[in-house]
Design a protein around this motif. Structure first.
Motif, PDB file in Angstrom:
ATOM      1  N   ALA A  29     -59.994 -37.719  -7.037  1.00 35.49           N
ATOM      2  CA  ALA A  29     -59.734 -36.366  -6.540  1.00 35.49           C
ATOM      3  C   ALA A  29     -59.744 -36.367  -5.014  1.00 35.49           C
ATOM      4  CB  ALA A  29     -60.787 -35.398  -7.077  1.00 35.49           C
ATOM      5  N   ARG A  30     -58.593 -36.130  -4.427  1.00 32.69           N
ATOM      6  CA  ARG A  30     -58.480 -36.065  -2.972  1.00 32.69           C
ATOM      7  C   ARG A  30     -57.364 -35.104  -2.600  1.00 32.69           C
ATOM      8  NH1 ARG A  30     -56.935 -41.058  -4.546  1.00 32.69           N
ATOM      9  NH2 ARG A  30     -58.887 -41.948  -3.819  1.00 32.69           N
ATOM     10  N   THR A  31     -57.381 -34.658  -1.352  1.00 26.52           N
ATOM     11  CA  THR A  31     -56.344 -33.736  -0.886  1.00 26.52           C
ATOM     12  C   THR A  31     -55.038 -34.482  -0.658  1.00 26.52           C
ATOM     13  OG1 THR A  31     -57.148 -34.033   1.381  1.00 26.52           O
ATOM     14  CG2 THR A  31     -57.941 -32.115   0.169  1.00 26.52           C
ATOM     15  N   LEU A  32     -53.941 -33.738  -0.629  1.00 23.62           N
ATOM     16  CA  LEU A  32     -52.617 -34.341  -0.461  1.00 23.62           C
ATOM     17  C   LEU A  32     -52.455 -34.998   0.900  1.00 23.62           C
ATOM     18  CD1 LEU A  32     -50.473 -31.473  -2.035  1.00 23.62           C
ATOM     19  CD2 LEU A  32     -50.773 -33.771  -2.968  1.00 23.62           C
ATOM     20  N   ALA A  33     -53.011 -34.396   1.923  1.00 22.98           N
ATOM     21  CA  ALA A  33     -52.862 -34.928   3.281  1.00 22.98           C
ATOM     22  C   ALA A  33     -54.239 -35.133   3.904  1.00 22.98           C
ATOM     23  CB  ALA A  33     -52.043 -33.966   4.138  1.00 22.98           C
ATOM     24  N   ARG A  34     -54.307 -36.045   4.865  1.00 21.64           N
ATOM     25  CA  ARG A  34     -55.560 -36.304   5.555  1.00 21.64           C
ATOM     26  C   ARG A  34     -55.775 -35.302   6.674  1.00 21.64           C
ATOM     27  NH1 ARG A  34     -56.773 -42.584   6.630  1.00 21.64           N
ATOM     28  NH2 ARG A  34     -58.680 -41.580   7.358  1.00 21.64           N
ATOM     29  N   LEU A  35     -57.024 -35.110   7.017  1.00 18.85           N
ATOM     30  CA  LEU A  35     -57.380 -34.252   8.136  1.00 18.85           C
ATOM     31  C   LEU A  35     -57.308 -35.031   9.441  1.00 18.85           C
ATOM     32  CD1 LEU A  35     -60.517 -32.392   6.751  1.00 18.85           C
ATOM     33  CD2 LEU A  35     -58.331 -31.328   7.313  1.00 18.85           C
TER      34      LEU A  35
ATOM     35  N   PHE B 248     -55.889 -26.409   0.493  1.00 18.15           N
ATOM     36  CA  PHE B 248     -56.846 -27.035  -0.418  1.00 18.15           C
ATOM     37  C   PHE B 248     -56.508 -26.696  -1.865  1.00 18.15           C
ATOM     38  CE2 PHE B 248     -60.963 -27.757  -2.465  1.00 18.15           C
ATOM     39  CZ  PHE B 248     -61.343 -28.965  -1.898  1.00 18.15           C
ATOM     40  N   ARG B 249     -56.096 -25.459  -2.122  1.00 16.25           N
ATOM     41  CA  ARG B 249     -55.692 -25.059  -3.474  1.00 16.25           C
ATOM     42  C   ARG B 249     -54.436 -25.813  -3.899  1.00 16.25           C
ATOM     43  NH1 ARG B 249     -55.482 -20.709  -7.173  1.00 16.25           N
ATOM     44  NH2 ARG B 249     -54.183 -21.463  -8.878  1.00 16.25           N
ATOM     45  N   GLN B 250     -53.508 -26.012  -2.982  1.00 16.32           N
ATOM     46  CA  GLN B 250     -52.284 -26.738  -3.306  1.00 16.32           C
ATOM     47  C   GLN B 250     -52.602 -28.175  -3.721  1.00 16.32           C
ATOM     48  OE1 GLN B 250     -49.785 -26.208   0.146  1.00 16.32           O
ATOM     49  NE2 GLN B 250     -49.891 -23.975  -0.019  1.00 16.32           N
ATOM     50  N   SER B 251     -53.595 -28.779  -3.104  1.00 13.19           N
ATOM     51  CA  SER B 251     -54.019 -30.121  -3.499  1.00 13.19           C
ATOM     52  C   SER B 251     -54.644 -30.115  -4.891  1.00 13.19           C
ATOM     53  CB  SER B 251     -55.016 -30.686  -2.473  1.00 13.19           C
ATOM     54  OG  SER B 251     -54.397 -30.909  -1.225  1.00 13.19           O
ATOM     55  N   ILE B 252     -55.423 -29.069  -5.173  1.00 13.57           N
ATOM     56  CA  ILE B 252     -56.020 -28.934  -6.508  1.00 13.57           C
ATOM     57  C   ILE B 252     -54.919 -28.812  -7.559  1.00 13.57           C
ATOM     58  CG2 ILE B 252     -57.382 -27.407  -7.988  1.00 13.57           C
ATOM     59  CD1 ILE B 252     -59.078 -26.735  -5.521  1.00 13.57           C
TER      60      ILE B 252
ATOM     61  N   LEU C 290     -62.349 -30.474 -16.642  1.00 18.47           N
ATOM     62  CA  LEU C 290     -62.432 -29.197 -15.939  1.00 18.47           C
ATOM     63  C   LEU C 290     -61.705 -28.076 -16.671  1.00 18.47           C
ATOM     64  CD1 LEU C 290     -61.834 -30.380 -12.246  1.00 18.47           C
ATOM     65  CD2 LEU C 290     -63.961 -30.334 -13.552  1.00 18.47           C
ATOM     66  N   MET C 291     -60.794 -28.449 -17.575  1.00 22.54           N
ATOM     67  CA  MET C 291     -60.007 -27.438 -18.284  1.00 22.54           C
ATOM     68  C   MET C 291     -60.879 -26.557 -19.173  1.00 22.54           C
ATOM     69  SD  MET C 291     -56.844 -27.697 -17.345  1.00 22.54           S
ATOM     70  CE  MET C 291     -55.958 -26.871 -18.672  1.00 22.54           C
ATOM     71  N   ASP C 292     -62.024 -27.049 -19.601  1.00 24.88           N
ATOM     72  CA  ASP C 292     -62.900 -26.291 -20.496  1.00 24.88           C
ATOM     73  C   ASP C 292     -63.926 -25.443 -19.743  1.00 24.88           C
ATOM     74  OD1 ASP C 292     -61.652 -27.423 -22.740  1.00 24.88           O
ATOM     75  OD2 ASP C 292     -62.958 -29.186 -22.645  1.00 24.88           O
ATOM     76  N   LEU C 293     -63.848 -25.446 -18.413  1.00 18.27           N
ATOM     77  CA  LEU C 293     -64.844 -24.740 -17.603  1.00 18.27           C
ATOM     78  C   LEU C 293     -64.250 -23.473 -16.998  1.00 18.27           C
ATOM     79  CD1 LEU C 293     -66.318 -27.801 -15.672  1.00 18.27           C
ATOM     80  CD2 LEU C 293     -67.374 -26.586 -17.586  1.00 18.27           C
ATOM     81  N   PRO C 294     -65.091 -22.459 -16.761  1.00 15.57           N
ATOM     82  CA  PRO C 294     -64.629 -21.292 -15.997  1.00 15.57           C
ATOM     83  C   PRO C 294     -64.527 -21.675 -14.518  1.00 15.57           C
ATOM     84  CG  PRO C 294     -66.957 -21.078 -16.512  1.00 15.57           C
ATOM     85  CD  PRO C 294     -66.491 -22.313 -17.205  1.00 15.57           C
ATOM     86  N   LEU C 295     -63.307 -21.693 -14.008  1.00 14.02           N
ATOM     87  CA  LEU C 295     -63.083 -22.172 -12.647  1.00 14.02           C
ATOM     88  C   LEU C 295     -62.815 -21.016 -11.696  1.00 14.02           C
ATOM     89  CD1 LEU C 295     -60.774 -25.296 -13.196  1.00 14.02           C
ATOM     90  CD2 LEU C 295     -63.229 -25.264 -12.672  1.00 14.02           C
ATOM     91  N   GLY C 296     -63.385 -21.121 -10.505  1.00 13.95           N
ATOM     92  CA  GLY C 296     -63.055 -20.238  -9.402  1.00 13.95           C
ATOM     93  C   GLY C 296     -62.300 -21.052  -8.362  1.00 13.95           C
ATOM     94  N   LEU C 297     -61.131 -20.554  -7.946  1.00 13.47           N
ATOM     95  CA  LEU C 297     -60.284 -21.302  -7.020  1.00 13.47           C
ATOM     96  C   LEU C 297     -59.841 -20.415  -5.866  1.00 13.47           C
ATOM     97  CD1 LEU C 297     -57.923 -23.133  -9.563  1.00 13.47           C
ATOM     98  CD2 LEU C 297     -60.011 -24.031  -8.515  1.00 13.47           C
TER      99      LEU C 297
ATOM    100  N   HIS D 175     -51.873 -29.790  -7.415  1.00  9.03           N
ATOM    101  CA  HIS D 175     -51.159 -31.067  -7.556  1.00  9.03           C
ATOM    102  C   HIS D 175     -51.932 -32.032  -8.454  1.00  9.03           C
ATOM    103  CE1 HIS D 175     -48.818 -34.634  -6.488  1.00  9.03           C
ATOM    104  NE2 HIS D 175     -49.968 -35.245  -6.268  1.00  9.03           N
ATOM    105  N   ASN D 176     -53.234 -32.089  -8.289  1.00  7.34           N
ATOM    106  CA  ASN D 176     -54.039 -32.988  -9.114  1.00  7.34           C
ATOM    107  C   ASN D 176     -53.973 -32.598 -10.596  1.00  7.34           C
ATOM    108  OD1 ASN D 176     -55.832 -35.148  -7.656  1.00  7.34           O
ATOM    109  ND2 ASN D 176     -55.781 -33.395  -6.270  1.00  7.34           N
ATOM    110  N   PHE D 177     -53.996 -31.319 -10.872  1.00  7.72           N
ATOM    111  CA  PHE D 177     -53.859 -30.871 -12.262  1.00  7.72           C
ATOM    112  C   PHE D 177     -52.456 -31.156 -12.798  1.00  7.72           C
ATOM    113  CE2 PHE D 177     -57.581 -27.901 -11.654  1.00  7.72           C
ATOM    114  CZ  PHE D 177     -58.312 -28.357 -12.745  1.00  7.72           C
ATOM    115  N   GLN D 178     -51.452 -30.725 -12.070  1.00  4.21           N
ATOM    116  CA  GLN D 178     -50.079 -30.795 -12.566  1.00  4.21           C
ATOM    117  C   GLN D 178     -49.590 -32.231 -12.733  1.00  4.21           C
ATOM    118  OE1 GLN D 178     -47.997 -28.338  -9.734  1.00  4.21           O
ATOM    119  NE2 GLN D 178     -49.090 -26.472 -10.376  1.00  4.21           N
TER     120      GLN D 178
END
Length: 297
Positions: free
Chosen positions: A261-267, A200-204, A186-193, A206-209
């Motif tokens: 790829a999943r969110t930090l917490a469950r719904l 949801f962004r915080q989970s994204i 995903l690092m080579d793609l133009p991303l919209g966040l 976390h997955n990158f970091q």
């Protein structure tokens, strides 16, 4: 004082306009103004700032408005409770859902409408903090939010499936193979966040970091519809819930899986434990508990 006066006050707050508030309440503007002045006289308080047009509420007016919402919600709850005791439900089911959740509210609303045709529905997109606040103040009956830091003494929650993530793209502008993408891909793609304040962004992030990656998004926004428009226009790709059905909103949209790829917490489906209890929320919980699949497609 009567319920209608409180409804008029709330309508004025929601429309910020005397004429529009009167039209919403199916009365004339002079009648609305007269009834609100009667309320002010009874309370011996000035509630509304008046000029050539509506100028807002006074400080006492804001406090009375908060009570008006509570009283009206309790009144609606009383009507729903009485109807439930008679064997059927009436009123309005107010549901708040966090943005970009994998929860699809449509099956729940369809089932509730089938069982109780007189019900109406209000569906709101709210942050996780707003959902808990509005549940506490009886402004909504149910919330779909994250379990993170949920106070079990104040709220009852029913877990939903984990939210997995995928890459949303427009196939007119991007093409990918059959295998799931890695986070490094995903690092080579133009991303919209989404912006950083959203869960949801915080989970994204976390997955990158957690993989030592620092993406530089091309676009950041707090509006999901703007992100969708940017994807359809070919400006970027976006990380979205894999089971959210967003790819069905356009013939050329596709969702490609992302590895691990999943969110930090469950719904969870959440309602308040404290009185007044919502009979509509309790029926929804019962439907969920008896096998209606509301969590993911």
């Amino acid at each position: 004082m009567d319920i209608k006066q409180l409804k008029f006050l709330i309508a004025l707050d929601e429309t910020q306009h005397f004429g529009q508030a009167a039209a919403r309440c199916n009365i004339t503007q002079p009648t609305l103004s007269m009834r609100l002045r009667n309320l002010e006289q009874e309370l011996e308080l000035e509630l509304v700032k008046r000029g050539q047009r509506f100028e807002g509420f006074t400080a006492p007016g804001e406090r009375v408005l908060a009570w008006a919402r509570t009283v009206l919600a309790a009144y609606d709850g009383l009507q729903a409770e009485a109807a439930a005791c008679r064997g059927h439900l009436v009123g309005t089911l107010r549901l708040g859902v966090v943005p970009l959740s994998s929860f699809d509210p449509l099956p729940l609303l369809q089932r509730m409408h089938q069982l109780h045709p007189n019900l109406q529905f209000v569906l709101s997109s709210l942050s996780s903090e707003q959902i808990l606040e509005q549940l506490s103040s009886n402004q909504i009956d149910l919330g779909v939010s994250y379990f993170e830091r949920l106070d079990a003494t104040r709220f009852q929650a029913l877990p939903l499936n984990e939210t997995h993530m995928g890459l949303l793209y427009d196939q007119r502008h991007f093409q990918f193979g059959e295998h799931p993408l890695s986070w490094a891909d995903l690092m080579d793609l133009p991303l919209g966040l989404l912006t950083g304040s959203m869960h949801f962004r915080q989970s994204i992030d976390h997955n990158f970091q957690s993989r030592g990656l620092q993406p530089q998004p091309l676009l950041q926004t707090d509006a999901v519809h703007q992100l969708m428009q940017a994807v359809q226009g070919g400006l970027c790709c976006a990380i979205m819930p894999l089971a959210g059905g967003l790819e069905d909103l356009g013939d050329t949209l596709r969702l490609h899986p992302i590895e691990d790829a999943r969110t930090l917490a469950r719904l969870g489906l959440i309602m308040r434990n404290t009185a007044p209890h919502s009979p509509l929320a309790q029926v929804c919980f019962q439907l969920m508990s008896t096998g209606l699949d509301l969590s993911e497609k």
